[in-house]
Structure formats: C-alpha cells, structure tokens
Design a protein around this motif. Structure first.
Motif, PDB file in Angstrom:
ATOM      1  N   ALA A 143       0.858  -1.182   0.000  1.00 52.84           N
ATOM      2  CA  ALA A 143       0.000   0.000   0.000  1.00 52.84           C
ATOM      3  C   ALA A 143       0.893   1.230   0.000  1.00 52.84           C
ATOM      4  CB  ALA A 143      -0.906   0.002   1.231  1.00 52.84           C
ATOM      5  N   GLY A 144       0.892   1.951  -1.097  1.00 51.99           N
ATOM      6  CA  GLY A 144       1.733   3.137  -1.204  1.00 51.99           C
ATOM      7  C   GLY A 144       1.916   3.524  -2.652  1.00 51.99           C
ATOM      8  N   ASP A 145       2.583   4.625  -2.861  1.00 51.24           N
ATOM      9  CA  ASP A 145       2.841   5.122  -4.211  1.00 51.24           C
ATOM     10  C   ASP A 145       4.035   4.392  -4.815  1.00 51.24           C
ATOM     11  OD1 ASP A 145       0.770   6.980  -4.029  1.00 51.24           O
ATOM     12  OD2 ASP A 145       2.084   8.505  -3.146  1.00 51.24           O
ATOM     13  N   VAL A 146       3.897   4.000  -6.062  1.00 57.96           N
ATOM     14  CA  VAL A 146       4.987   3.330  -6.765  1.00 57.96           C
ATOM     15  C   VAL A 146       4.817   3.591  -8.257  1.00 57.96           C
ATOM     16  CG1 VAL A 146       3.696   1.145  -6.921  1.00 57.96           C
ATOM     17  CG2 VAL A 146       6.194   1.121  -7.083  1.00 57.96           C
ATOM     18  N   LYS A 147       5.940   3.671  -8.966  1.00 59.92           N
ATOM     19  CA  LYS A 147       5.911   3.934 -10.401  1.00 59.92           C
ATOM     20  C   LYS A 147       6.626   2.816 -11.154  1.00 59.92           C
ATOM     21  CE  LYS A 147       7.877   8.029 -10.551  1.00 59.92           C
ATOM     22  NZ  LYS A 147       8.326   9.338 -11.097  1.00 59.92           N
ATOM     23  N   PRO A 148       6.241   2.572 -12.411  1.00 58.56           N
ATOM     24  CA  PRO A 148       6.990   1.618 -13.234  1.00 58.56           C
ATOM     25  C   PRO A 148       8.453   2.025 -13.286  1.00 58.56           C
ATOM     26  CG  PRO A 148       4.970   2.302 -14.348  1.00 58.56           C
ATOM     27  CD  PRO A 148       5.127   3.198 -13.153  1.00 58.56           C
ATOM     28  N   GLY A 149       9.339   1.043 -13.240  1.00 62.51           N
ATOM     29  CA  GLY A 149      10.766   1.334 -13.316  1.00 62.51           C
ATOM     30  C   GLY A 149      11.442   1.488 -11.971  1.00 62.51           C
ATOM     31  N   GLN A 150      10.649   1.673 -10.895  1.00 62.37           N
ATOM     32  CA  GLN A 150      11.242   1.692  -9.573  1.00 62.37           C
ATOM     33  C   GLN A 150      11.578   0.252  -9.147  1.00 62.37           C
ATOM     34  OE1 GLN A 150       8.183   4.139  -7.378  1.00 62.37           O
ATOM     35  NE2 GLN A 150       9.989   5.366  -6.864  1.00 62.37           N
ATOM     36  N   PHE A 151      12.241   0.108  -8.001  1.00 66.55           N
ATOM     37  CA  PHE A 151      12.596  -1.231  -7.539  1.00 66.55           C
ATOM     38  C   PHE A 151      12.456  -1.328  -6.023  1.00 66.55           C
ATOM     39  CE2 PHE A 151      16.467   1.250  -7.185  1.00 66.55           C
ATOM     40  CZ  PHE A 151      17.100   0.768  -6.049  1.00 66.55           C
ATOM     41  N   PHE A 152      12.321  -2.550  -5.558  1.00 61.88           N
ATOM     42  CA  PHE A 152      12.305  -2.861  -4.135  1.00 61.88           C
ATOM     43  C   PHE A 152      13.523  -3.718  -3.798  1.00 61.88           C
ATOM     44  CE2 PHE A 152       7.849  -1.907  -4.826  1.00 61.88           C
ATOM     45  CZ  PHE A 152       7.433  -1.318  -3.634  1.00 61.88           C
ATOM     46  N   GLU A 153      13.981  -3.626  -2.562  1.00 60.87           N
ATOM     47  CA  GLU A 153      14.958  -4.566  -2.035  1.00 60.87           C
ATOM     48  C   GLU A 153      14.163  -5.666  -1.322  1.00 60.87           C
ATOM     49  OE1 GLU A 153      18.139  -4.821  -2.311  1.00 60.87           O
ATOM     50  OE2 GLU A 153      18.889  -2.862  -2.988  1.00 60.87           O
ATOM     51  N   VAL A 154      14.236  -6.880  -1.850  1.00 61.57           N
ATOM     52  CA  VAL A 154      13.520  -8.019  -1.274  1.00 61.57           C
ATOM     53  C   VAL A 154      14.513  -8.844  -0.462  1.00 61.57           C
ATOM     54  CG1 VAL A 154      12.113 -10.047  -1.762  1.00 61.57           C
ATOM     55  CG2 VAL A 154      11.963  -8.036  -3.246  1.00 61.57           C
ATOM     56  N   SER A 155      14.127  -9.195   0.768  1.00 57.60           N
ATOM     57  CA  SER A 155      15.085  -9.871   1.638  1.00 57.60           C
ATOM     58  C   SER A 155      14.464 -11.022   2.407  1.00 57.60           C
ATOM     59  CB  SER A 155      15.693  -8.864   2.627  1.00 57.60           C
ATOM     60  OG  SER A 155      14.701  -8.304   3.466  1.00 57.60           O
ATOM     61  N   LEU A 156      15.355 -11.921   2.831  1.00 56.98           N
ATOM     62  CA  LEU A 156      15.001 -13.041   3.693  1.00 56.98           C
ATOM     63  C   LEU A 156      16.111 -13.193   4.730  1.00 56.98           C
ATOM     64  CD1 LEU A 156      13.799 -15.552   0.991  1.00 56.98           C
ATOM     65  CD2 LEU A 156      12.387 -14.701   2.856  1.00 56.98           C
ATOM     66  N   PRO A 157      15.761 -13.305   6.004  1.00 56.84           N
ATOM     67  CA  PRO A 157      16.787 -13.475   7.030  1.00 56.84           C
ATOM     68  C   PRO A 157      17.690 -14.671   6.725  1.00 56.84           C
ATOM     69  CG  PRO A 157      14.658 -13.033   8.042  1.00 56.84           C
ATOM     70  CD  PRO A 157      14.398 -13.236   6.572  1.00 56.84           C
ATOM     71  N   LYS A 158      18.973 -14.488   6.935  1.00 59.47           N
ATOM     72  CA  LYS A 158      20.030 -15.481   6.724  1.00 59.47           C
ATOM     73  C   LYS A 158      20.442 -15.629   5.262  1.00 59.47           C
ATOM     74  CE  LYS A 158      17.988 -19.006   8.642  1.00 59.47           C
ATOM     75  NZ  LYS A 158      17.798 -20.401   9.181  1.00 59.47           N
ATOM     76  N   TYR A 159      19.651 -15.061   4.343  1.00 63.74           N
ATOM     77  CA  TYR A 159      19.976 -15.226   2.928  1.00 63.74           C
ATOM     78  C   TYR A 159      20.405 -13.929   2.251  1.00 63.74           C
ATOM     79  CZ  TYR A 159      17.963 -19.864   3.402  1.00 63.74           C
ATOM     80  OH  TYR A 159      17.721 -21.152   3.796  1.00 63.74           O
ATOM     81  N   GLY A 160      20.005 -12.780   2.796  1.00 61.09           N
ATOM     82  CA  GLY A 160      20.362 -11.505   2.194  1.00 61.09           C
ATOM     83  C   GLY A 160      19.202 -10.861   1.468  1.00 61.09           C
ATOM     84  N   GLU A 161      19.515  -9.899   0.602  1.00 60.79           N
ATOM     85  CA  GLU A 161      18.475  -9.188  -0.138  1.00 60.79           C
ATOM     86  C   GLU A 161      18.922  -8.938  -1.563  1.00 60.79           C
ATOM     87  OE1 GLU A 161      17.611  -5.503   1.821  1.00 60.79           O
ATOM     88  OE2 GLU A 161      19.593  -4.668   1.471  1.00 60.79           O
ATOM     89  N   ALA A 162      17.952  -8.660  -2.436  1.00 58.76           N
ATOM     90  CA  ALA A 162      18.230  -8.439  -3.848  1.00 58.76           C
ATOM     91  C   ALA A 162      17.309  -7.350  -4.381  1.00 58.76           C
ATOM     92  CB  ALA A 162      18.020  -9.728  -4.638  1.00 58.76           C
ATOM     93  N   PRO A 163      17.828  -6.463  -5.254  1.00 59.49           N
ATOM     94  CA  PRO A 163      16.983  -5.436  -5.859  1.00 59.49           C
ATOM     95  C   PRO A 163      16.156  -6.028  -6.992  1.00 59.49           C
ATOM     96  CG  PRO A 163      19.232  -5.214  -6.648  1.00 59.49           C
ATOM     97  CD  PRO A 163      19.235  -6.341  -5.666  1.00 59.49           C
ATOM     98  N   ILE A 164      14.844  -5.808  -6.961  1.00 56.93           N
ATOM     99  CA  ILE A 164      13.933  -6.361  -7.971  1.00 56.93           C
ATOM    100  C   ILE A 164      13.052  -5.244  -8.513  1.00 56.93           C
ATOM    101  CG2 ILE A 164      12.182  -8.075  -8.476  1.00 56.93           C
ATOM    102  CD1 ILE A 164      14.775  -9.347  -7.553  1.00 56.93           C
ATOM    103  N   SER A 165      12.987  -5.117  -9.837  1.00 57.87           N
ATOM    104  CA  SER A 165      12.191  -4.069 -10.467  1.00 57.87           C
ATOM    105  C   SER A 165      10.699  -4.357 -10.377  1.00 57.87           C
ATOM    106  CB  SER A 165      12.574  -3.919 -11.946  1.00 57.87           C
ATOM    107  OG  SER A 165      13.905  -3.493 -12.088  1.00 57.87           O
ATOM    108  N   VAL A 166       9.919  -3.295 -10.329  1.00 59.25           N
ATOM    109  CA  VAL A 166       8.459  -3.398 -10.346  1.00 59.25           C
ATOM    110  C   VAL A 166       8.003  -3.749 -11.759  1.00 59.25           C
ATOM    111  CG1 VAL A 166       6.311  -2.092 -10.094  1.00 59.25           C
ATOM    112  CG2 VAL A 166       8.183  -1.762  -8.461  1.00 59.25           C
ATOM    113  N   SER A 167       7.225  -4.829 -11.887  1.00 55.05           N
ATOM    114  CA  SER A 167       6.722  -5.214 -13.210  1.00 55.05           C
ATOM    115  C   SER A 167       5.207  -5.056 -13.327  1.00 55.05           C
ATOM    116  CB  SER A 167       7.108  -6.669 -13.529  1.00 55.05           C
ATOM    117  OG  SER A 167       6.546  -7.564 -12.588  1.00 55.05           O
TER     118      SER A 167
END
Length: 264
Positions: free
Chosen positions: A31-55
């Motif tokens: 829930a929030g403002d987001v635009k095409p082309g932006q990205f999120f950092e997706v993470s899991l404890p013990k595994y790290g995080e990765a930048p993933i683009s909004v599709s």
C-alpha cells in the motif's frame, strides 16, 4: 526520532505466476505510491536481499518478476501464496508517464528488460487515447524464454506489437531476429517528436539506441533504464555509483542525454 531507512517491512505473497522455469512473477501486498521502473529490495533473514524491479502495479499489490539466479532468489522461489517476504522501498525515480503522453511512443525491450517497463505498456494499453500511437518491440532468446505471454495477447489487441526471438524452433510462429533489425521498419508520422524507451542487456540498448538515433529520434526524447548492483538503495554504499551519479537515487531510469554519458 529518525526512521531507520534500512528497516524492511513484511509483505504477503498473493499470487505466483510462472513464466519460464527460472522466471516467476510474485504478486505481493503493498500500500503506497509506486511507479513503473522503480525497484524494491527483497530480503530473507540469513539469505540476504536483492533489488527487484516493479513489473506491475495493482490495487493494494505490486508485481515483482524474479529470475532464479542466486542465493536470495533461489530461496524466494521456495515461498508460495500466503507466505511472507521482507522488502523495503520503492527506490529510484521510475518512468514518468507524463513524458510520453500526447506523443508517438516506441518501447524496445530485451529479455527481462521488459519487466521494468511493463507498467508503462499496461498503462497506455488501457489509455490508448493518451498517445498518438504506441509500438512495442520485444525480443527474447527463444520462444521458451518469452515473459508475460498472456499480456502479449492483450497488448496485441490494443497496440502495435513486434515480438521476436533470436532463435525459433522449427514450426514456431514467432518472428526471428534481433530487435534492432525491426527499428528501421517502424512507421511513424513525426519521428523528431516521438518518444522512445529502451531497456535490456547493455549491448542491446547500445545498438537499439543507435538505430533509433539513425531514424531521427532526438536524444532528449529517449529514456533508458540501467541495471546495477544496488545494495543499499539509498545512495550510501556506493556500489551503484558511476562518477558522481548514484543509479539507485538518480536512476535507474535516465533520459538518454544523461544516460549515454554514464560509462563504467
């Protein structure tokens, strides 16, 4: 008290859409403002995080199309509908729809480069009266690598779509060839006023932008999106820095006049 910009929030997987053996779209609550082309950092404890683009952007959801290529993404693929992931963002500037309204628009995308620009395509497929015409040129290695097949069926009814593969199996109905060979064939009324978006592997973007310039596109009417290792997302770690530009802050979407000067 200052907020911790590194602190992620929990999101729930609402749907998992398989495209290929190693590429899935995860539809997540947001829930929030987001635009095409932006990205999120997706993470899991013990595994790290990765930048993933909004599709994709939905009502209370956001789509992240992820390729299974490493430690973090391998673990994400072990999560299913109802499971939780951590993410933070959105980060970056994204594509501004206003830059393309009222113009002829050409989108050239290669492989997973289609993901960050998919929101722009979806928007204008649903608002055809807001452009003077739109063409999508999308290329993949083989028919098995094509992403968003169901969306292509919808787009082809509303936009001029050129879908091509580098190598097609015998009997395949797919066009063959690189996206660059279809740019000279584009039919446009006023090329000097048309807008273009190019996203994909670096070499593909290099030659595609060259072909667009040959056709008469103006540098200031072209946009690209750069893929970098954006570890922090907030311009602190320096992993994505090129000269004095932080891709995670100033990009990843750049007007071509600026983007063509960013050389590693």
């Amino acid at each position: 008290m200052l907020a911790n910009e590194y602190l992620p929030f929990l999101t729930e997987i609402k749907e998992v859409i398989k495209h290929t053996d190693i590429e899935y779209t995860f539809r997540l609550t947001f829930a929030g403002d987001v635009k095409p082309g932006q990205f999120f950092e997706v993470s899991l404890p013990k595994y790290g995080e990765a930048p993933i683009s909004v599709s994709g952007i939905g009502n209370g959801t956001v789509d992240l199309t992820i390729r299974r290529v490493g430690k973090v993404t391998n673990e994400i693929f072990e999560h299913f509908v109802g499971d939780k992931l951590f993410m933070r963002g959105p980060y970056g500037n994204g594509f501004d729809i206003g830059n393309y309204q009222g113009k002829e628009l050409v989108v050239v995308a290669g492989g997973t480069g289609l993901s960050p620009v998919k929101g722009v395509i979806d928007y204008f497929a649903g608002h055809r009266d807001e452009t003077k015409g739109m063409t999508l040129v999308a290329g993949f290695k083989t028919p098995r690598d094509i992403l968003f097949l169901e969306d292509f069926d919808r787009w082809q009814q509303r936009l001029n779509v050129i879908l091509t593969v580098d190598c097609a199996a015998e009997g395949s109905a797919c066009r063959t060839g690189l996206v660059t060979q279809y740019i000279p064939q584009l039919k446009l009324n006023k090329i000097e006023e048309a807008a273009a978006i190019v996203v994909g592997p670096p070499l593909m973007m290099k030659f595609a932008t060259q072909e667009l310039l040959k056709r008469g596109f103006q540098e200031e009417n072209m946009w690209i999106s750069l893929e970098r290792k954006m570890c922090c997302g907030i311009g602190k770690c320096g992993h994505c820095k090129i000269d004095d530009t932080y891709v995670c802050l100033d990009g990843p979407v750049f007007n071509y006049k600026k983007g063509c000067q960013l050389i590693d």
